[in-house]
Design a protein around this motif. Sequence first.
Motif, short mmCIF file in Angstrom:
data_model
loop_
_atom_site.label_atom_id
_atom_site.label_comp_id
_atom_site.label_asym_id
_atom_site.label_seq_id
_atom_site.Cartn_x
_atom_site.Cartn_y
_atom_site.Cartn_z
N LYS A 52 0.83 -1.19 0.00
CA LYS A 52 0.00 0.00 0.00
C LYS A 52 0.88 1.25 0.00
N ALA A 53 0.55 2.20 -0.89
CA ALA A 53 1.35 3.41 -1.00
C ALA A 53 1.22 4.26 0.26
N LEU A 54 2.33 4.85 0.67
CA LEU A 54 2.36 5.73 1.83
C LEU A 54 1.77 7.07 1.45
N LYS A 55 0.83 7.58 2.24
CA LYS A 55 0.18 8.85 1.95
C LYS A 55 0.93 9.98 2.66
N ILE A 56 1.59 10.83 1.87
CA ILE A 56 2.47 11.87 2.41
C ILE A 56 1.81 13.23 2.33
N LEU A 70 8.25 17.71 -2.64
CA LEU A 70 7.24 17.39 -3.64
C LEU A 70 7.83 16.55 -4.76
N GLU A 71 8.99 16.95 -5.23
CA GLU A 71 9.63 16.25 -6.34
C GLU A 71 9.92 14.79 -6.01
N VAL A 72 10.53 14.54 -4.84
CA VAL A 72 10.90 13.15 -4.52
C VAL A 72 9.67 12.31 -4.18
N THR A 73 8.65 12.93 -3.58
CA THR A 73 7.44 12.19 -3.25
C THR A 73 6.71 11.75 -4.51
N LEU A 74 6.60 12.65 -5.47
CA LEU A 74 5.90 12.34 -6.71
C LEU A 74 6.63 11.30 -7.55
N LYS A 75 7.93 11.15 -7.33
CA LYS A 75 8.71 10.16 -8.07
C LYS A 75 8.79 8.81 -7.37
N ASP A 76 8.31 8.74 -6.14
CA ASP A 76 8.39 7.50 -5.34
C ASP A 76 7.19 6.61 -5.66
N GLN A 80 6.22 4.05 -4.23
CA GLN A 80 5.59 3.49 -3.04
C GLN A 80 5.00 4.58 -2.13
N ALA A 81 4.87 5.78 -2.68
CA ALA A 81 4.28 6.89 -1.93
C ALA A 81 3.35 7.67 -2.84
N THR A 82 2.40 8.34 -2.22
CA THR A 82 1.50 9.21 -2.95
C THR A 82 1.36 10.52 -2.19
N LEU A 83 1.21 11.61 -2.91
CA LEU A 83 1.05 12.92 -2.27
C LEU A 83 -0.41 13.07 -1.85
N ALA A 112 10.03 8.62 6.47
CA ALA A 112 8.57 8.42 6.43
C ALA A 112 8.23 6.95 6.21
N HIS A 113 8.97 6.29 5.33
CA HIS A 113 8.74 4.86 5.10
C HIS A 113 9.08 4.05 6.36
N PHE A 114 10.13 4.47 7.06
CA PHE A 114 10.53 3.80 8.31
C PHE A 114 9.40 3.84 9.33
N LEU A 115 8.68 4.95 9.37
CA LEU A 115 7.61 5.11 10.37
C LEU A 115 6.34 4.36 10.02
N ALA A 116 6.25 3.85 8.80
CA ALA A 116 5.00 3.25 8.34
C ALA A 116 4.53 2.10 9.22
N ASN A 117 5.45 1.38 9.84
CA ASN A 117 5.08 0.23 10.66
C ASN A 117 5.19 0.51 12.16
N MET A 118 5.36 1.77 12.51
CA MET A 118 5.50 2.14 13.92
C MET A 118 4.18 2.67 14.47
#
Length: 268
Positions: A2-6, A20-26, A28-31, A248-254
Amino acid sequence: MKALKIAIAGAGGRMGRMLLEVTLKDSQATLAAAIDQPGAPLLGKDAGEIVGSPCGVMISSDSEAGIAQASCLIDFTRPEGTLQHLEICRRHGTAIVIGTTGFDARGKQAIAAAAQDIPVVFAPNMSVGVNVVFKLLDVAARIMNEGYDVEIVEAHHRHKIDAPSGTALRMGEVVAQALGRELGECAVYGREGVTGERLPATIGFATVRGGDIVGDHNVLFCGLGERVEIGHKASSRMPYALGSLRAAHFLANMKHGLFDMQDVLGLR
């Protein structure tokens, strides 16, 4: 997966645009939201459009609504704004990555208190390279624990409002801890006039502000007949943005807890 909602605070600023640039290119993440302060010039604009990738998410000053839609907020704004966002995150159970610097003791206490309910990464520098430098400084200080004077020199752009930088202070804390000292008791933050001979147990700081310097940090271990320098130079804000997204990805399971980039990178 599931994509991380940033959600990104300060989306229209220099750091915000990089995030914004790195989030939109990831992949596994969505803005989920792009937030800026009331009156900001880019409010109502497509957040992706300002970095060349239209995404349909408009920049808004409604922090409450934006954070409510996200699983993690990334915040590089000002201490007062970050603390407001922190309380909103706490209400909505939203994780937060804090790259803001310049907090006083009360602000740091508020962050620690919020971390009892939500997961928080709070670090003075999100760059992977800088955090490797922190590790190297710990090793160097333990080896060069006698006969070496420690001086920390940092340089940043003319718009930076706090000095020394949070990164420089953290470098000082790492060295002081390795040497068994308290930074608050041994730091020297400026020299002028007839200062007398340097006290061997001190850690000196020098600050440079000018132009568009993104961030230079250099720690000198000065001995008799030799000098060891451990440093880091950032040529853009990209390392901070990439490190923040990694956090942010590290925190996904915390569920909750206070972490820093040493935890994110497994350098403990």
